[in-house]
Design an enzyme around this catalytic site. Structure first.
Site, PDB file in Angstrom:
ATOM      1  CB  CYS A  71     -22.393   0.261  11.862  1.00 54.14           C
ATOM      2  SG  CYS A  71     -22.893  -1.173  12.076  1.00 54.14           S
ATOM      3  CG  HIS A 173     -20.907   1.420  22.974  1.00 56.79           C
ATOM      4  ND1 HIS A 173     -21.730   0.282  22.231  1.00 56.79           N
ATOM      5  CD2 HIS A 173     -20.085   2.017  21.993  1.00 56.79           C
ATOM      6  CE1 HIS A 173     -21.468   0.383  20.971  1.00 56.79           C
ATOM      7  NE2 HIS A 173     -20.785   1.207  20.651  1.00 56.79           N
ATOM      8  CD  GLU A 225     -26.297  -1.605  16.940  1.00 56.59           C
ATOM      9  OE1 GLU A 225     -26.048  -0.639  16.686  1.00 56.59           O
ATOM     10  OE2 GLU A 225     -26.458  -3.041  16.548  1.00 56.59           O
ATOM     11  CB  CYS A 234     -23.450  -3.944  18.376  1.00 57.04           C
ATOM     12  SG  CYS A 234     -22.756  -2.214  18.564  1.00 57.04           S
ATOM     13  N   GLY A 237     -19.905  -2.098  19.637  1.00 57.07           N
ATOM     14  CA  GLY A 237     -20.324  -2.745  21.186  1.00 57.07           C
ATOM     15  C   GLY A 237     -19.487  -3.673  21.581  1.00 57.07           C
TER      16      GLY A 237
END
Length: 295
Positions: A71, A173, A225, A234, A237
């Site tokens: 993350c 992703h 997510e 994110c 992301g």
């Protein structure tokens, strides 16, 4: 259980220092503390542990109790936590994650507390089988047998065709582009997000970013997510979205991603094939959570 609630660009997690003590039944604790009505309220739970390979180990769990590999917003807050709480005095640290070791540059403010963090996020992964993405679930499956990346490839979701670009930054992703005339804030992400997340094209589920290109240096983004639903930001992301947008020829190698919770500056150094992310990290509050007896 002593905890600290932190957020990076609105992507909030509950942080627990586990460098001295272990936490049991972590998935159940993650679900309980993440609940925004009956718990602390967060996108998940992050444990800070010792590592024999780096300065620290980050162990993260989504709001549904599933374990995540990485993350970007969360790891920035790990950097702030360990520095602000005296677990390190170094301005550059390494943090081990399930997607590899990341290097963090910490930038303290005049009060000695970390304000922003720059993270070396490593190289983007583009090969379909490593993301992972199952090319057989794409509309051009036959053509895709010999490709090494999925850029602007059509996929059918809920009876509608979308073009997606797939990138992994330690987690999968799918990046989708929306026209400028679409009201991004009114976009029904809560409806389409779960359909992308659980689409057969993504065997490990997927995070989905919906992007509007403002210009070559600015992108608007909303994200769904896996395991957490829509979040305010994110980090991985944003990194994946920058890489995807460069691959589609729609932005420069450095751009600012504007998310619901704030801005992230992302750079893809093609020479190094390394993605860098810079953004804020903030402490919200600290407290104690009463664990169940079996914990």
């Amino acid at each position: 259980m002593k905890f600290t609630k932190m957020q990076g660009a609105g992507n909030d997690y509950v942080y627990v220092d586990c460098t001295q003590n272990e936490l049991k039944n972590v998935s159940e604790v993650a679900v309980a503390v993440s609940d925004r009505h009956f718990g602390i309220g967060s996108d998940g739970l992050i444990l800070i542990k010792k590592s024999d390979k780096a300065d620290f180990f980050m162990e993260m769990y989504n709001a549904d109790g599933s374990q995540g590999s990485m993350c970007g917003n969360g790891i920035r807050c790990v950097g702030k936590y360990v520095y602000d709480n005296g677990l390190t005095d170094k301005a550059e640290i390494t943090v081990e994650t399930l997607s590899g070791i990341k290097t963090l540059q910490l930038y303290p403010g005049s009060d000695g507390k970390v304000k922003t963090v720059r993270v070396n996020m490593g190289a983007p992964i583009l090969q379909p089988e490593q993301i992972p993405a199952d090319i057989h679930a794409f509309k051009n499956a036959e053509i895709l047998k010999n490709v090494d990346r999925l850029v602007a490839q059509p996929i059918s979701v809920d009876g509608k065709d979308y073009e997606v670009t797939c990138v992994s930054m330690g987690n999968p992703h799918a990046i989708v582009y929306l026209d400028k005339n679409v009201d991004l804030k009114a976009f029904e992400l809560e409806k389409i997000g779960p359909m992308f997340e659980n689409h057969p094209a993504f065997p490990d589920r997927v995070n989905t970013e919906f992007i509007q290109v403002c210009d070559s240096e600015n992108l608007n983004m909303r994200v769904w997510e896996r395991g957490s639903g829509e979040t305010f930001a994110c980090g991985t992301g944003a990194c994946a979205s920058l890489v995807a947008t460069v691959l589609n020829g729609l932005c420069n190698d450095t751009a600012t991603l504007h998310l619901l919770g704030g801005d992230l500056k992302i750079t893809w150094d093609k020479k190094e094939n390394t993605v860098y992310m810079e953004g804020p990290a903030e402490t919200v509050f600290t407290g104690e959570w009463l664990l169940k007896e079996e914990n």
